[in-house]
Structures are given as C-alpha cells and as structure tokens.
Design an enzyme around this catalytic site. Sequence first.
Site, PDB file in Angstrom:
ATOM      1  N   TYR A   1      12.627  87.049  45.056  1.00 31.75           N
ATOM      2  CA  TYR A   1      12.402  88.413  45.558  1.00 31.75           C
ATOM      3  C   TYR A   1      11.128  88.961  44.964  1.00 31.75           C
ATOM      4  CZ  TYR A   1      15.849  90.132  48.755  1.00 31.75           C
ATOM      5  OH  TYR A   1      16.549  90.379  49.897  1.00 31.75           O
TER       6      TYR A   1
ATOM      7  N   GLU B   1       9.487  92.171  46.273  1.00 32.33           N
ATOM      8  CA  GLU B   1       9.114  93.425  46.962  1.00 32.33           C
ATOM      9  C   GLU B   1       7.968  94.081  46.214  1.00 32.33           C
ATOM     10  OE1 GLU B   1      12.542  95.908  47.557  1.00 32.33           O
ATOM     11  OE2 GLU B   1      13.433  94.461  48.939  1.00 32.33           O
TER      12      GLU B   1
ATOM     13  N   ASP C   1      -4.767  92.466  68.925  1.00 36.42           N
ATOM     14  CA  ASP C   1      -3.715  91.508  68.593  1.00 36.42           C
ATOM     15  C   ASP C   1      -4.266  90.154  69.034  1.00 36.42           C
ATOM     16  OD1 ASP C   1      -1.624  89.735  68.737  1.00 36.42           O
ATOM     17  OD2 ASP C   1      -0.233  91.104  69.727  1.00 36.42           O
TER      18      ASP C   1
ATOM     19  N   THR D   1      -0.351  86.511  64.838  1.00 38.37           N
ATOM     20  CA  THR D   1       0.609  85.532  64.338  1.00 38.37           C
ATOM     21  C   THR D   1      -0.209  84.392  63.742  1.00 38.37           C
ATOM     22  OG1 THR D   1       0.714  84.580  66.550  1.00 38.37           O
ATOM     23  CG2 THR D   1       2.515  86.034  65.908  1.00 38.37           C
TER      24      THR D   1
ATOM     25  N   LYS E   1      -0.072  79.918  66.151  1.00 32.05           N
ATOM     26  CA  LYS E   1      -0.545  79.469  67.477  1.00 32.05           C
ATOM     27  C   LYS E   1      -1.816  78.640  67.278  1.00 32.05           C
ATOM     28  CE  LYS E   1       1.814  83.198  69.883  1.00 32.05           C
ATOM     29  NZ  LYS E   1       2.095  84.428  69.122  1.00 32.05           N
TER      30      LYS E   1
ATOM     31  N   ARG F   1       5.231  79.745  61.215  1.00 31.24           N
ATOM     32  CA  ARG F   1       5.667  80.799  62.142  1.00 31.24           C
ATOM     33  C   ARG F   1       5.716  82.118  61.376  1.00 31.24           C
ATOM     34  NH1 ARG F   1       7.440  80.887  67.007  1.00 31.24           N
ATOM     35  NH2 ARG F   1       6.847  78.699  67.023  1.00 31.24           N
TER      36      ARG F   1
HETATM   37  N1  DSN Z   1       5.864  84.941  72.617  1.00 28.82           N
HETATM   38  C1  DSN Z   1       4.471  84.671  72.383  1.00 28.82           C
HETATM   39  C2  DSN Z   1       3.866  83.834  73.421  1.00 28.82           C
HETATM   40  O1  DSN Z   1       4.493  82.864  73.796  1.00 28.82           O
HETATM   41  O2  DSN Z   1       2.765  84.096  73.859  1.00 28.82           O
HETATM   42  C3  DSN Z   1       3.714  85.894  72.147  1.00 28.82           C
HETATM   43  O3  DSN Z   1       4.125  86.456  70.968  1.00 28.82           O
END
Ligand code: DSN
Length: 420
Positions: free
Chosen positions: A59, A61, A205, A231, A234, A240
């Site tokens: 933990y 925080e 984003d 994110t 990708k 993730r």
């Molecule tokens: N769900 C994602 C995608 O597949 O593009 C976006 O966050």
Amino acid sequence: MDAKYEMHLNYLKEHDKLIFDAIEAEKKRQMDGIELIPSENLVSQGVLEAMGSIPTNKYSEGYPGKRYYGGNEHIDIIESEAIARLKKLFGAEHANVQPNSGSPANMAAYYALMNYGDTFMGLKLTEGGHLTHGHPVNFSGKYYNCVQYGLDKETEMLDYDAILKQAKEVKPKLILSGYTAYPREIDFKRFREICDEVGAFCMADIAHIAGLCAAGVHENPAPYFDVVTTTTHKTLRGPRSAVIMCKEEFAEKIDKAVFPGLQGGPHEHTIAAKAVAFEEAAQPEFKEYAKQIVKNAKTLAEELMSQGLRLVSNGTDNHLMLVDVFKSKEITGKDAEHALELAAIYCNKNTIPFDTRSPWNPSGIRIGTPVLTTRGMKESEMKEVASFIVKALDAHSDEAKLAAIKKDVKAFCDQFPFYK
Ligand code: DSN
C-alpha cells in the site's frame, strides 16, 4: 524462429490447473491468430515480469516522499523513476503515473479542470470518440454538459474550421482531442490554437497513438497541451494501465484529482511495468517499430482497397483503419467480426461515421497493425493478411471454408512466434 519471451507459470501449473489452462489457452489463441484489434499489443518480457512482481503487495497511498503508509522507500524509487521516464519520453512538464486505466485517467483530468455541469467538447463515439469523451450513458456525459463535435460528411475527417465555429458558439471550458477510431493524423497544433481562441483548456486523450507520439511518428501534444491522458497498453506496448501528463500549473490539481480525489492505493507493480515500458519506448528500436506500424497499416489499407473494400476516409495515416464491410460486402460489422473470428482473425465491429446502423450491429470493423508489427511482420506479410481478411469475408456464411482459412492462418502465424 524462436519465441522471444516466456511466461513463468510453474506454480500455477501444479496448483491451479483451471486458471493455468485458461491462461495457456489464451496465450495459444493470441499466438495462433491474426490479431488486428488496434488497441491491443503484446508486452515484453520486462513488462510481464514487473506485472507479476511483489510490489503488488504494497500500500502506498500518496506520492513519492509523502505516503500515508510506512515502508515505501523502494516503491518511491519505482514510482519516481516511472515519472521521470515518462516526462522525458514525451517532453512533459508533469506526470502522474497512478491512474489505473484510461477511463479513470480521463475522469481525473475532468475532475481537475472542470466543475460538474461545465461544458466541454469531445468527438462523438459513433464518429471515432470514446465513451468518456462525453457520451450520454457515461459519467462524462452525465456529470458534464458535453456538446459533441463530428466529422465532415464528405471527407470523413476532422473539419477544424467547423470545430472552431462550434466552439465559438458553445464556449466550452475544455476541448478534447484524441480518439479511438480515427485513422487520420490529428492536427494538435490547430487544436491548441482553437482552444486559445475560445479560452478553453486544451486536452488530448492519445491512448491509441501514444507509441507513435513517443516515437515522433505522430505529432506529440504533451509539451504544449494543458493535459494529456493515455493508456499505456496500446501502441506504447506497456501494461494495461494509464497515465496523465500536464503543464506544471495543473500538476497539483491533477495529482489531487487522482489521489485522494478518485483512487486509493496505486498499483505499484503496474507502475514498475510502466517504467519498464517507458524505457523500452525511449530506445531507437522503438522508433523503427513505430514507423513500421504505420508502414504496415498503409500497406494493409492499400491492399484491402485494391481488393474492393471501402475504407473510411480512403485510408490511414496511423495504426488503424475502419472498413465499411456493409457497403463493400453487404455484411454487417457484427457478422464480419464473427466470420473473421472463426478464421482466427480478430477485430472489433465498429460504427463508421454517419452510420445508419446500430452500434451493436454497425456497418464497419476496426482493424490495426500494432500486434502484427510487434511479432515482426512487415509490408509483404500485410499483403497476405489482406488476402486472409478478404477470403474470410467472402466465405462469411461457410463455416467449413472459414475453418480451412483458420488452419492457414495458424501456419502463417507460426512463422512469427512471440511467447513460448
Ligand atoms: N476500448 C479502447 C479501444 O478499444 O479503443 C479504448 O479505450
């Protein structure tokens, strides 16, 4: 060719057969098929190892040097290094590496910059935006007044003059760019100008294109936007998870929005894996990799179009494309996704701009090249992939033919092993 990486699941093999078998079967599915979902990727050994490591027990925080729990001296090293690597990679003034995923990262950014009920602008989901970009069923459309912008009907691309005109009328507090199903280059500099002209916060984003931005293959908004979320799993090829970058003037608000505003204990094993991925993305090989993702996507797009498929906006500038299967082959997106899956070719059904069909059974599919590029495929393989796709779509109601294609797909994929 040897596989590059190995999962270590020796204990599970002995002690939890059901979970072990399911993980192994999922690995086999990933290795035996053509993975075209553009938001997916395959992580490195370093990322896999960090994800399965013992900081998961801790933990922490708070933030490095200021925690609400004792015993964080090693965790502080991990998190500080992740922050430093991320800032360097994107040229960002400030970084927060604690968001657990993309939606919470966007939520934290809105929470930091707006009050509930404030107006912002984001692209419609059906034209390439994301649920968190202001869709009415999502918190972003429920707690904020989102006035959505769309694409130009002729070009199926962003029309910056129209966005400026709308922004002057709407007077948003924030304008969001960056998308999940937009195959074209985004003019982030133009978005900055539009935001400055109407006095709006400028947010992107970049979840889909983060790897391309880090590699300099797509314009990187992080140095001059107010806030950038992404994110990490990708095109960036990390675990993730997600991060937020921002200008120093918003640092405190962003940090407070993430913790204690929205999250509790950060997932420090994942933060370690993010640090590993940022270091990998800073290497010269990653630049080559990102360039290859785009070259592969352009080749796949050209090949599909030459074999009679209509692509939204007639092509791609990045890692993904939208295929209008309904117009090209009179198959719905849902049926196309299913037929391709039977041939071990994975994609997702997707609306196309101005779709007259429902999101559950739309006109298109969304495909992309990050995973295949990670496996080492190049332009010549993209031509073969295009042929597999077209063959499977043409055989969409013939399960025997699809099963035969699946065998050929496996033989093709076996030439590009990745995980042992
Ligand atoms: N769900 C994602 C995608 O597949 O593009 C976006 O966050």
